[in-house]
Design an enzyme around this catalytic site. Structure first.
Site, short mmCIF file in Angstrom:
data_model
loop_
_atom_site.label_atom_id
_atom_site.label_comp_id
_atom_site.label_asym_id
_atom_site.label_seq_id
_atom_site.Cartn_x
_atom_site.Cartn_y
_atom_site.Cartn_z
N ASP A 1 0.83 -1.21 0.00
CA ASP A 1 0.00 0.00 0.00
C ASP A 1 0.86 1.25 0.00
O ASP A 1 2.01 1.24 0.42
CB ASP A 1 -0.91 0.01 1.24
CG ASP A 1 -0.12 -0.08 2.54
OD1 ASP A 1 0.87 -0.83 2.57
OD2 ASP A 1 -0.50 0.59 3.51
N GLU A 2 0.27 2.33 -0.45
CA GLU A 2 0.80 3.68 -0.28
C GLU A 2 2.31 3.75 -0.54
O GLU A 2 3.07 4.14 0.34
CB GLU A 2 0.47 4.19 1.13
CG GLU A 2 -1.04 4.29 1.34
CD GLU A 2 -1.42 4.73 2.76
OE1 GLU A 2 -2.41 5.45 2.88
OE2 GLU A 2 -0.74 4.34 3.73
N TRP B 1 -9.33 -2.05 0.61
CA TRP B 1 -9.44 -1.07 1.70
C TRP B 1 -9.85 0.31 1.22
O TRP B 1 -10.57 1.02 1.92
CB TRP B 1 -8.13 -0.99 2.49
CG TRP B 1 -6.98 -0.27 1.84
CD1 TRP B 1 -6.12 -0.77 0.91
CD2 TRP B 1 -6.56 1.08 2.07
NE1 TRP B 1 -5.18 0.16 0.56
CE2 TRP B 1 -5.42 1.32 1.26
CE3 TRP B 1 -7.01 2.11 2.91
CZ2 TRP B 1 -4.75 2.54 1.24
CZ3 TRP B 1 -6.33 3.32 2.89
CH2 TRP B 1 -5.23 3.54 2.08
N TRP C 1 -5.49 0.50 12.95
CA TRP C 1 -4.25 1.27 12.77
C TRP C 1 -4.02 2.08 14.03
O TRP C 1 -4.94 2.75 14.52
CB TRP C 1 -4.38 2.19 11.54
CG TRP C 1 -4.57 1.43 10.27
CD1 TRP C 1 -5.73 1.32 9.55
CD2 TRP C 1 -3.58 0.67 9.56
NE1 TRP C 1 -5.52 0.53 8.44
CE2 TRP C 1 -4.22 0.12 8.42
CE3 TRP C 1 -2.24 0.39 9.77
CZ2 TRP C 1 -3.55 -0.69 7.50
CZ3 TRP C 1 -1.57 -0.41 8.85
CH2 TRP C 1 -2.21 -0.94 7.73
N THR C 2 -2.81 2.04 14.54
CA THR C 2 -2.61 2.52 15.91
C THR C 2 -1.82 3.82 16.04
O THR C 2 -1.27 4.10 17.12
CB THR C 2 -1.93 1.43 16.77
OG1 THR C 2 -0.68 1.09 16.15
CG2 THR C 2 -2.79 0.19 16.90
N GLU C 3 -1.77 4.63 14.98
CA GLU C 3 -1.07 5.91 15.13
C GLU C 3 -1.54 6.66 16.38
O GLU C 3 -0.74 7.26 17.10
CB GLU C 3 -1.33 6.82 13.92
CG GLU C 3 -0.67 6.40 12.64
CD GLU C 3 -1.57 5.54 11.76
OE1 GLU C 3 -2.42 4.81 12.32
OE2 GLU C 3 -1.40 5.58 10.53
C1 ACM Z 1 -3.81 1.24 4.52
O1 ACM Z 1 -4.71 1.70 5.23
N1 ACM Z 1 -2.74 1.96 4.23
C2 ACM Z 1 -3.88 -0.10 3.98
#
Ligand code: ACM
EC number: 3.2.1.52
Length: 528
Positions: free
Chosen positions: A310-311, A377, A452-454
């Site tokens: 990703d990204e 996603w 996602w835990t940022e």
């Molecule tokens: C993602 O949320 N970067 C997969």
């Protein structure tokens, strides 16, 4: 439906005509050899909560009997649970089915059955007379946990696995590496954890200019920790799917081994967001990662192995001699095809070893690798396209699956990011996009929520963001029937008592408690 508040809701539930089974010091458990794992689990869990010993019984002398019968027609992971005048009988189609039957059995008891020790005076335990027949809708009932942005200590991860198992989920996708941290020991490359497992400080929230906490953050799992985690999960019929994110989201690895990168040396990331630092596409970098995956495959028996994908910003590759030479030599059209080429190297690598490549939906850009399974996603489009092209997909679109997204529109939600995703929104979302209803739905292996835990810097904040939305999600992937939030809500309210008994700090229905707020910490919203 009788008021047992089972969650996820079973396919069929009927109350029986008997008094129920009273659990006493002489209540015995017996199990087929294939069901012994669940026998041990049930004895440990019920034993702790009730203080009863549940000695091993022998066939007819046991009041609780567990067995596997693949010929019973219960379906994959299915089970039947009967509590009648003889006792309690769980028949599973397979060992996983027996385990789910035992999870349901525990939910038939009061919430105190979820405690680790008996309360004084609460000595009366009766399993009500019921007949439950049940099986899951999807084979992939998952949760991705990002342990890279904030590390989840091992004991917290084991507890998290128990919570997934309680909800009859069966996949823990562990996001082990990212720009801000590398969390798995790789023996041949010790600097990945010596250097890559910690950062000097962390961005707090998502405001601009960024604010930092000035406090080091880190942690990693040793290979023995991973073996323990994988075995603990397997005993609860959960597969741990590892993710090593390439070729973007790799700054921690590049900080440890600068020769993997395209530019100047970097530190382990301190900022959230998409970072331009990416892997180079040299032979030595590919070999390095084959070495990483050699160890990862040895640790994780999962058939699916996630390579991220990703990204991956293409800026560095546009001006990189190595990247441009690779594009020319391989006859690729552009940097998107270069990313595809890169991912395909690992598709071939994994296929040769009997594994399947899993990647985020960006792996569709520039051509999908042959054996790839796609995590959809960025909406459902990637999943629809991949399913129509004959690939397996796991649905996890941001709008209904991102548990880092705010739980209400209230400004008191801690670090409010993304769009509003309430428990009701999670509950009413269907994993199969309507576009696939006529054809392609069979390619949907299932769905997962992504954590996602940022902005979740402790296990407490993970509890707050994950629960009770995960409880709602569990039913979307387990239960086949139509779902009505009005029917679900009273069961969820009762289920919260179980989470209370377990010490889960879920978001209360009325909103965050004062100590669950993060006043003054900015979030972000998608640009409209
Ligand atoms: C993602 O949320 N970067 C997969």
């Amino acid at each position: 439906m009788p008021a047992f508040s089972l969650l996820p809701r079973p396919a069929e539930l009927a109350t029986g005509a008997y008094d129920g089974l009273v659990l006493t010091p002489s209540t015995r458990i017996d199990a087929d050899s294939a069901a012994r794992g669940t026998e041990a689990w049930l004895r440990a869990e019920l034993g702790a909560a009730t203080g009863l010993p549940f000695p091993r019984g022998d066939g007819e002398s046991a009041q609780i009997r567990l067995s596997v019968d693949a010929a019973a027609g219960l379906g994959t992971e299915g089970y039947r649970l009967i509590v009648d005048g003889e006792g309690a009988l769980i028949v599973g189609n397979d060992p996983a089915g027996v385990f789910y039957g035992a999870q349901t059995l525990r939910q038939l008891l009061p919430p105190d059955a979820f405690r680790r020790a008996p309360l004084a005076g609460a000595a009366h335990w009766t399993l009500p007379s019921v007949r439950v027949t049940d099986r899951p809708r999807f084979a992939w009932r998952g949760c991705m946990l990002d342990v890279a942005r904030h590390f989840m200590p091992k004991h917290g991860l084991l507890r998290f696995i128990d919570l997934l198992a309680m909800h009859k989920l069966n996949v823990l996708h562990l996001h082990l590496t990212d720009d801000q941290g590398w969390r798995v020991e790789i023996k041949r490359y010790p600097r990945l954890t010596e250097v890559g497992a910690w950062r000097a400080e962390s961005q707090v929230g998502a405001g601009q200019p960024p604010v930092y906490d000035g406090r080091p953050h880190g942690g990693f799992y040793t290979q023995d920790d991973i073996r323990e985690i994988v075995a603990y999960a397997a005993a609860r019929h959960i597969t741990v799917v590892p993710e090593i994110d390439i070729p973007g989201h790799s700054q921690a690895a590049i900080a440890a081994y600068p020769e993997l990168g395209e530019g100047d040396p970097v530190d382990v990331g301190r900022d959230w967001g998409v970072i331009e630092t990416v892997l180079n596409v040299s032979d030595t970098t590919l070999d390095f990662y084959r070495g990483v995956f050699d160890e990862v495959l040895e640790l994780f028996p999962s058939r699916y192995v996630c390579v991220g994908g990703d990204e991956c910003p293409k800026k560095q590759w546009r001006t990189s001699e190595t990247a441009q030479r690779r594009i020319r030599e391989e006859g690729l059209a552009d940097e998107d095809e270069l990313q595809s080429w890169f991912i395909r190297q690992f598709d071939a690598y994994l296929a040769e070893r009997g594994r399947r490549l899993l990647g985020w939906d960006e792996i569709l850009e520039g051509g999908l690798a042959e054996g790839a399974t796609v995590l959809s996603w960025r909406g459902t489009e990637g999943g629809i396209a991949a399913a129509r092209a004959g690939h397996d997909v796991v649905m996890c679109p941001t709008a209904t699956s991102y548990l880092d997204y705010r739980q209400s529109a209230d400004p008191d939600e801690p670090v409010p990011v993304g769009t509003v995703l309430t428990t009701a929104d999670v509950y009413t979302a269907d994993p199969v996009p309507p576009e696939l209803a006529a054809s392609g739905a069979d390619r949907v292996l299932g769905a997962q929520v992504n954590v996602w835990t940022e902005h979740m810097d402790t296990p407490r904040s993970v509890d707050f963001m994950v629960f009770p939305r995960l409880s709602a999600f569990a039913e979307t992937v387990w239960t086949r029937d139509t779902r009505e939030y009005a029917e679900f809500w009273p069961r969820l309210r009762d289920h919260l008592r179980r989470l209370d008994a377990l010490g889960v700090e879920y978001r209360p229905p009325a909103g965050p408690l004062p100590w669950q707020r993060r006043p003054g910490v900015a979030g972000w919203s998608p640009r409209s």
